[in-house]
Write a protein that holds these residues in place. Structure first.
Motif, PDB file in Angstrom:
ATOM      1  N   ILE A 126       2.076 -18.802 -26.707  1.00  0.00           N
ATOM      2  CA  ILE A 126       1.509 -19.706 -27.716  1.00  0.00           C
ATOM      3  C   ILE A 126       1.534 -21.144 -27.208  1.00  0.00           C
ATOM      4  CG2 ILE A 126       1.900 -20.686 -30.016  1.00  0.00           C
ATOM      5  CD1 ILE A 126       2.935 -17.864 -30.819  1.00  0.00           C
ATOM      6  N   ASP A 127       2.618 -21.518 -26.544  1.00  0.00           N
ATOM      7  CA  ASP A 127       2.725 -22.863 -25.966  1.00  0.00           C
ATOM      8  C   ASP A 127       1.629 -23.090 -24.938  1.00  0.00           C
ATOM      9  OD1 ASP A 127       3.958 -25.405 -25.376  1.00  0.00           O
ATOM     10  OD2 ASP A 127       4.863 -24.470 -23.604  1.00  0.00           O
ATOM     11  N   TYR A 128       1.354 -22.049 -24.153  1.00  0.00           N
ATOM     12  CA  TYR A 128       0.354 -22.147 -23.088  1.00  0.00           C
ATOM     13  C   TYR A 128      -1.073 -22.072 -23.625  1.00  0.00           C
ATOM     14  CZ  TYR A 128      -2.347 -20.884 -18.936  1.00  0.00           C
ATOM     15  OH  TYR A 128      -3.288 -20.842 -17.939  1.00  0.00           O
ATOM     16  N   ASN A 129      -1.316 -21.140 -24.547  1.00  0.00           N
ATOM     17  CA  ASN A 129      -2.673 -20.929 -25.055  1.00  0.00           C
ATOM     18  C   ASN A 129      -2.646 -20.417 -26.489  1.00  0.00           C
ATOM     19  OD1 ASN A 129      -5.419 -20.638 -25.297  1.00  0.00           O
ATOM     20  ND2 ASN A 129      -5.570 -18.832 -23.984  1.00  0.00           N
ATOM     21  N   GLY A 130      -2.103 -21.213 -27.380  1.00  0.00           N
ATOM     22  CA  GLY A 130      -2.055 -20.839 -28.791  1.00  0.00           C
ATOM     23  C   GLY A 130      -3.423 -20.846 -29.444  1.00  0.00           C
ATOM     24  N   GLU A 131      -4.369 -21.572 -28.830  1.00  0.00           N
ATOM     25  CA  GLU A 131      -5.718 -21.629 -29.395  1.00  0.00           C
ATOM     26  C   GLU A 131      -6.337 -20.235 -29.458  1.00  0.00           C
ATOM     27  OE1 GLU A 131      -4.667 -23.596 -26.976  1.00  0.00           O
ATOM     28  OE2 GLU A 131      -4.806 -25.642 -27.781  1.00  0.00           O
ATOM     29  N   GLU A 132      -6.067 -19.418 -28.448  1.00  0.00           N
ATOM     30  CA  GLU A 132      -6.641 -18.073 -28.427  1.00  0.00           C
ATOM     31  C   GLU A 132      -6.117 -17.233 -29.584  1.00  0.00           C
ATOM     32  OE1 GLU A 132      -6.908 -14.067 -25.602  1.00  0.00           O
ATOM     33  OE2 GLU A 132      -6.101 -15.921 -24.772  1.00  0.00           O
ATOM     34  N   LEU A 133      -4.812 -17.303 -29.830  1.00  0.00           N
ATOM     35  CA  LEU A 133      -4.242 -16.534 -30.942  1.00  0.00           C
ATOM     36  C   LEU A 133      -4.788 -17.033 -32.273  1.00  0.00           C
ATOM     37  CD1 LEU A 133      -2.380 -14.388 -32.062  1.00  0.00           C
ATOM     38  CD2 LEU A 133      -0.477 -16.013 -31.923  1.00  0.00           C
TER      39      LEU A 133
END
Length: 217
Positions: A126-133
């Motif tokens: 989530i820290d790295y790519n929370g936008e996807e979730l």
């Protein structure tokens, strides 16, 4: 045999939740259980056809036990009031569960109460790519199917290592990443029930894939 008989059995068991009654009706229980095993086997095949990442789960491994564990729950009834099937069952796989009960039935999936290592990995993702979730869980069809993830057990503050003003702090505070779709007895007894379960599974696949990728890193 049909789901009508499954719920009839559960109603009778609920009124006679004791070993003497179960011993007298053991044959009936096995008929119902065999029906459930057959249904689970068919569902397992259907899920394999639509998701290459799905972990085949033998029906006898997937079905929940009817006996309560009285060692850990000494005050619980002798028998459970439901039948359940836990699919996609393997280490670091996002669970998929079908629960049929007199007190409410549902289809659910995700990581409920993940281990510390799994939770740490999900938070790192989530820290790295929370936008996807966020894109996955805000999709219109996903929201219509599952609503929002429950934040009932969420942390009140930021988890260790993350700032309070992190742009994904709402997700980072979560301790479980699971969703649920409620179903009625009428829906379960309908001819297209298995199709409905498969449709719900298809909706959850991107969510599962995100979480499984996170915990596998």
């Amino acid at each position: 045999m049909s789901f009508y008989q499954v719920f009839d059995f559960l109603r009778d068991l609920n009124k006679n939740n004791n070993k003497a009654w179960m011993d007298e009706h053991r044959g009936r229980y096995h008929e119902v259980r065999d029906f459930m095993l057959g249904w689970i086997e068919n569902l397992d095949k259907r899920l394999q056809e639509i998701d290459l990442g799905y972990m085949p789960t033998p029906a006898k491994k997937a079905i929940s036990r009817i006996n309560n564990n009285l060692v850990y729950k000494p005050n619980a009834p002798t028998y459970r009031d439901h039948f359940g099937a836990e699919m996609n069952k393997a280490k670091d796989k996002s669970g998929f569960y079908v629960h049929m009960s007199l007190n409410g039935s549902f289809i659910g999936g995700g990581f409920y109460n993940p281990s510390k290592d799994q939770l740490d990995s999900i938070r790192d993702a989530i820290d790295y790519n929370g936008e996807e979730l966020k894109k996955i869980i805000s999709k219109k069809s996903f929201v219509e199917t599952f609503g929002e993830m429950s934040d009932k057990d969420a942390l009140k503050t930021a988890p260790k290592g993350f700032a309070q003003d992190h742009k994904h702090i709402d997700l980072l505070r979560m301790k479980s990443f699971a969703v649920m779709h409620t179903i009625t007895q009428k829906e379960i007894m309908a001819d297209n029930f298995t199709d409905k379960v498969v449709k719900v599974y298809q909706e959850i696949v991107p969510f599962n894939q995100y979480l499984e990728k996170a915990v596998s890193v």
